[in-house]
Motif scaffolding. Structure first.
Motif, PDB file in Angstrom:
ATOM      1  N   ASP B 218       0.811  -1.396   0.124  1.00 32.20           N
ATOM      2  CA  ASP B 218       0.155   0.019   0.049  1.00 32.20           C
ATOM      3  C   ASP B 218       0.779   1.365  -0.025  1.00 32.20           C
ATOM      4  O   ASP B 218       0.483   2.129  -0.713  1.00 32.20           O
ATOM      5  N   ALA B 221       2.280   1.729  -3.384  1.00 27.99           N
ATOM      6  CA  ALA B 221       0.972   2.094  -4.291  1.00 27.99           C
ATOM      7  C   ALA B 221       0.755   3.594  -4.141  1.00 27.99           C
ATOM      8  O   ALA B 221       0.504   4.421  -5.163  1.00 27.99           O
ATOM      9  N   MET B 222       0.447   4.035  -2.909  1.00 31.30           N
ATOM     10  CA  MET B 222       0.190   5.255  -2.500  1.00 31.30           C
ATOM     11  C   MET B 222       1.127   6.225  -2.793  1.00 31.30           C
ATOM     12  O   MET B 222       1.126   7.351  -3.524  1.00 31.30           O
ATOM     13  N   ILE B 225       0.934   6.996  -6.630  1.00 30.14           N
ATOM     14  CA  ILE B 225       0.024   8.147  -6.954  1.00 30.14           C
ATOM     15  C   ILE B 225       0.576   9.534  -6.720  1.00 30.14           C
ATOM     16  O   ILE B 225       0.408  10.320  -7.247  1.00 30.14           O
ATOM     17  N   TYR B 510      -8.025   5.782  -3.487  1.00 32.83           N
ATOM     18  CA  TYR B 510      -7.323   4.469  -3.136  1.00 32.83           C
ATOM     19  C   TYR B 510      -7.511   4.061  -1.520  1.00 32.83           C
ATOM     20  O   TYR B 510      -7.772   3.122  -1.415  1.00 32.83           O
ATOM     21  N   LYS B 513     -11.205   2.755  -0.980  1.00 34.45           N
ATOM     22  CA  LYS B 513     -11.516   1.741  -1.556  1.00 34.45           C
ATOM     23  C   LYS B 513     -10.664   0.568  -0.621  1.00 34.45           C
ATOM     24  O   LYS B 513     -11.529  -0.638  -0.499  1.00 34.45           O
ATOM     25  N   LYS B 514      -9.581   0.694  -0.309  1.00 38.03           N
ATOM     26  CA  LYS B 514      -8.604  -0.220   0.489  1.00 38.03           C
ATOM     27  C   LYS B 514      -9.557  -0.387   1.890  1.00 38.03           C
ATOM     28  O   LYS B 514      -9.748  -1.555   2.459  1.00 38.03           O
TER      29      LYS B 514
END
Lengths: 523, 523
Positions: B218, B221-222, B225, B510, B513-514
C-alpha cells in the motif's frame, strides 16, 4: 622565592604518574569501605575530539601573535608588571604592552605540562593536565536557590552546605573556591571563612582567594597551617582563578594575586572571560585568537614572575543575545570555541580549563539541563583538564542551585564513566555470553550478565526509570523535586572528615587575629 | 524487478552531489521568502568523533563474523528467505542460518554508500549517507502528552498534529513515520491514514509501513499516486524501519516488508533493537559485535533480494536497569555503543541510523533534557546519517510529547549549526574587529559586530535569557510551559502545503477503496 619556585617548577614538568588506582578500581575499592565513596580524578581512555585541523590551528595561532604584536595587552595599575615586561624585552608604551612575535609562546615553555595539586587527604590529590580531568563545583554566585526557599542571597551557611555537598559527591574531585558568595560576611573577611570551610568541611583540594593580593597571602598562610610550611614551599596545594578583563586587559587586583601565587609555586588559571559580542568578536575563530592572545600574555607573565610556576590556560567563552544583550549558554558557538581552545592549549603544552555545566535558565528545568549538557559534553570530549562550574550553576552564574548541584553531579559521574571508554578484554567482548544465549533468547540470566550486572551500567541516583504507574503512585515528582530530597538527605548524612585539633585551633586563631586586625568592610 | 533495482542501485553508489545550497545559504534564502523557513539536511563541516582505533574496530568485526559463522541468525517463518540464503551458499539448518566468514560483508558491497530520498517538494529531498545528517521525528509511541491534557492514547488527530509540527520545524528535515500510533483507527487501516497525513500535511520525505507486507505494498502504491509510477520505479521515495528481533532473529513480518521495499528500490533501515542486558550482553564491545552481526545479516539479505537496493545500518541500543529491568536512556554506555557502531558502519560503507533525543523521563523535565542531550550530542558528533526520534520522544518511547517536540527541535537546530563548524574566512577571523576595538573597550557597536550580529549566534526560540526580574514579571514560566505556548501557536499558524487536487482525490479514492475491502481489525 622565585628561585625556589623555578627549581620546584622544573621538577614538576611532565610529572604524570598517578598515585592511586584508576576510576573503576577506585570505585570498587570505595564501595567496600570508607565513609564517602569517592572517584579519583579522571584519566581518559578515549581520544579527545579534534574539530580543527593543523592548518586552522596554525592560522589562529598566527592571528593571536598578530594581536600580541600589533594590538597589545594592557597591564593596568601595576608598575611592577610593566617593569617586568620591559626587562623581558616587550614594547611597553604607557600601560600597553606589545610582544615580539613568538615571545609569549617562548616564555610559556617553562610552564609545566601537568602538575599535582595536593589535598590534605592525599587520596584526593588531583593531577591537572595531560589526559586528566578534574571536576570542581560552581564558582561565584551571589545567590542560592532551592525549591523551599526560592532565590535568595547566599550566606556562609550556604557556602558551608555547598562545600559539604561537594565533599559528599563521588564525581566531584575538587572542593572548588567561591561555591557561592557569602554576602553575610564582610567583604574583607569573607575569604577567611571561605577558606576555613574548604579546609574543615572537606578534604578535597581547594582554590585560593584572588580578590586582593593580601587575601592571596592569607590563603598561603592558612594553607601553610594546614599542610605545613615546608610542604607548601615545595608543592602546589592551591589553584586560583585569575580572570583577564577581556578584551586584552589585566588589572592590578588579578595581577597582584597572580604574583603572590606564582611566587609561592601555587597554580593560577589565566582565564580570558569572554561573552562573545561584548568582550570579543561574534565569530568563534575571532574569539579563539583573542582568547589565545590573552591567555598567552598571562601565562608568559606568570613564567616571568616565577619560571616553572604551575599555570593553566583558561577559557570562559559564551555569547550574548544580540537582541537583549543577556548572556546565553549551551549554544553551539561556545562549544566550537571550547573544542578549539582545548586544542590550542594542547599545542601550547599547558593544562586547560573551560566548560562546566553552564546555563541561563532561572530554574533547574529542561532549559537548564539541555544547556548544561550542551556545555558539559563538549567539556568532556574536548579533554578539559580542570572543570570549574561542574555542578550547581544556574541563571548565568548568578545562582548556586542546591537541586541542580545534585543533578549536575550525576552528569559528572556519567562523563567519568564515558571517559573510561571500552573494555576490550575477553570479558568486555562477551563472546561467551553471545554463544551461551543464542538467537531468540535473552541475556538477563546468563552467566556473563550475572557476573557483571553490578558494575555494568552507570547508575543514576536522580533519574526515574520506573513505570508510569509506579512514578505516579510515588507522587509524580519531577527531577528537581527528587533532587530536593536528595540534597537534604546528603546534608543530613554529612560527617566532617577528621582534622588534627591543633591544626584546627591554629586555623581559627589565625582567622580570629586577622578579623580583629581590621574593621568590617561591606564593599 | 531485481534487475531494475540492480542497475538503479549501481548508479546510485557514490552519488554525493547536493542538489541545493548549503545550510547557511539555505537559511538566508528561506528567510527572504517562502512560507515555512526550512533548513536543508546537514552536510557536516567538522570531523566525526572517533572513539575506537582501527585495531579495536577490527577486533569487533572479527567477533561479528564469528557470531555469523558459529552462532548464526534465525530467519523465522519465511521459507523464501531461507531459500534465498541456501542459494547464496549459507549454511541453513532449520531456520538457523550460518554464514561463511566474510560472506555478509562481501554481499553488502552492492549497497549504495549514500542515496537520495526524494520528497514531493524536491527542495526537501534528503541525501542519506556520507557526511550528511537528516533529522526525523519520534517513531512509535502509543501515547501522547501535553500540559493541558496529560498522558492519553494517541489519535489520528494527534498524528496529524505531529506531522504538522514536523513540517513547521526548520530543523526537522523529514516527516518520519509513526509519529505516534493512532489507536482510534483500526490496526489494519491505520497505515493508510498515516501515509495520507505525511503526504497531505507535509511535503518532506516520509517513511513507509512495515507492520505487514501488504501494508508495505500500500505504501508503494500510494507513493506511486503521489510521485508517479515511473518516478517511484526509478527513485527512492521512502525509507522504512526494519527492526531485528534481537538477539540474532528476523521475523516474517519484518522480512516481508523488507522484501517489498528492497524489490521496489525503496530504502530499508536494518536495525538491531537492543536493550543491553536483555537482548545483548551488558558490555559495549559485546553489544557492538552483536549489532554488527545482525545488521550485516539484514543488509546482506536486502542485497540478495535486490543488489543495489538502498539500505541503512541501524543501531538502537540502550540499557536496562539491572535493578528494575526498566529501560534507561542517556547513560554513558549507549553513547559508547553509538560512537562505535557509527565507525563500523563507515568501514562497511553504508549509511548509518542511530540516536535521537531519547529519555526515560515521564515529563519534559530536567531528566528528559539531560538524557536527550546525552543521546543527541553523540548522535551529532558520531556522524549519524539518519536520526529517528530526533524530536518528541518521552517516557522510553511510550509517549510523543508536544512540548518536548518543540524543545528537541530547538536542540536539533543547535546541532545543525554546530556541524556547520568554523568560519575561517577573513570575516570569520575578525581581526579587523579586534584591531578596531582594542584593549578595554567593547565589541557591541563595532563594524564587524554590526555586520554579523543577525546571523552570528544560534537563536533559541525556547530558552529564556532575560533577567530574573523580567522572567518573573512574565509569569516565571519554565521551559515546558513556554513550549506549550509555542506548539499551540505553531499549530494555529500551520498552513498545509499545496497539493495537486487530482492527486489528493486519487489518494483518497485509494484509501476509501482499501478500507472498504476489509473489515476493521483492532489487534
Amino acid at each position: 622565592m622565585t628561585e625556589t619556585g623555578a627549581s620546584a617548577g622544573g621538577g614538576r614538568r611532565g610529572r604524570g604518574a598517578r598515585g592511586a588506582a584508576g576510576g573503576a578500581e577506585a570505585r570498587r575499592a570505595a564501595r567496600q569501605g570508607g565513609k564517602v565513596e569517592q572517584l579519583q580524578y579522571i584519566t581518559r581512555k578515549i581520544p579527545v575530539f579534534e574539530t580543527l585541523n593543523t592548518e586552522a590551528l596554525e592560522l589562529i595561532e598566527y592571528n593571536a601573535d598578530t594581536i600580541l604584536e600589533e594590538v597589545g595587552i594592557d597591564f593596568r595599575d601595576d608598575a611592577e608588571a610593566l617593569e617586568i615586561w620591559k626587562n623581558a624585552g616587550a614594547d611597553v608604551q604607557g600601560e600597553r604592552v606589545r610582544f615580539p612575535r613568538g615571545m609569549c609562546r617562548s616564555l610559556a615553555k617553562t610552564a609545566p605540562t601537568e602538575f599535582t595539586q595536593h589535598a590534605r587527604n592525599r587520596d584526593r590529590s588531583v593531577q591537572i593536565g595531560g589526559d586528566n580531568t578534574v571536576f570542581a563545583p560552581v564558582y561565584g554566585p551571589p545567590f542560592v536557590r532551592d525549591l523551599d526557599g526560592g532565590r535568595r542571597y547566599a550566606t556562609i551557611e550556604d557556602f558551608q552546605n555547598f562545600v559539604k555537598l561537594a565533599y559528599s559527591m563521588p564525581s566531584i574531585h575538587h572542593s572548588g573556591g567561591t561555591v557561592c558568595e557569602p554576602v553575610d560576611v564582610p567583604v574583607n573577611k569573607r575569604h577567611l571563612d571561605m577558606l576555613y570551610a574548604h579546609m574543615r568541611y572537606s578534604d578535597k583540594p581547594y582554590m585560593g582567594s584572588v580578590t586582593a593580593p593580601e587575601r592571596a597571602e592569607d590563603s598561603i598562610a592558612m594553607s601553610k597551617i594546614l599542610f605545613g610550611d615546608d610542604f607548601v614551599d615545595d608543592n602546589t596545594v592551591m589553584i586560583s582563578l585569575i580572570n583577564a578583563n577581556s578584551p586584552m586587559t589585566f588589572d592590578d587586583t588579578m595581577l597582584g594575586a597572580l604574583k603572590v601565587y606564582a611566587r609561592n609555586n601555587q597554580a593560577c588559571i589565566v582565564t580570558p572571560f569572554i561573552l562573545s559580542g561584548a568582550m570579543a568578536p561574534v565569530t568563534p575563530a575571532g574569539v579563539l585568537a583573542q582568547t589565545l592572545a590573552e591567555a598567552l600574555a598571562g601565562i608568559a607573565f606568570s613564567q616571568l614572575v616565577n619560571p616553572g610556576a604551575p599555570v593553566v590556560f583558561g577559557s570562559f567563552a559564551s555569547s550574548i543575545s544580540m537582541q537583549s544583550g543577556a548572556p546565553t549558554f549551551g549554544t553551539p558557538e561556545p562549544a566550537l570555541v571550547l573544542y578549539g581552545a582545548a586544542a590550542l592549549a594542547r599545542r601550547l603544552g599547558v593544562p586547560f580549563r573551560s566548560g562546566g555545566s553552564l546555563c541561563g535558565s532561572k530554574t533547574p528545568d529542561a532549559q537548564a539541563a539541555y544547556e548544561s549538557a550542551q556545555t558539559l559534553m563538549p567539556t568532556a570530549m574536548a579533554g578539559v583538564n580542570f572543570v570549574l562550574h561542574g555542578a550547581g550553576w544556574l541563571e548565568g552564574g548568578l545562582i548556586s542551585s542546591y537541586e541542580k548541584f545534585i543533578m549536575d553531579a550525576d552528569q559528572l559521574g556519567m562523563m567519568q564513566r564515558m571517559l573510561e571508554g571500552y573494555d576490550l578484554t575477553e570479558n568486555g567482548q562477551a563472546m561467551d555470553a553471545i554463544r551461551e544465549v543464542g538467537p531468540g533468547s535473552h541475556f538477563l540470566g546468563c552467566a556473563h550478565t550475572q557476573a557483571n550486572f553490578k558494575t555494568a551500567f552507570y547508575r543514576s541516583n536522580i533519574a526515574d526509570n520506573n513505570s508510569f504507574e509506579q512514578w505516579e503512585a510515588e507522587g509524580a515528582l519531577d527531577a528537581c523535586q527528587r533532587a530536593n530530597k536528595i540534597f537534604k538527605r546528603v546534608l543530613a548524612d554529612y560527617e566532617a572528615p577528621a582534622i588534627d585539633p591543633a591544626v584546627d585551633e591554629a586555623l581559627n586563631a589565625y582567622i580570629a587575629k586577622k578579623k580583629e586586625s581590621m574593621p568590617d568592610a561591606f564593599t
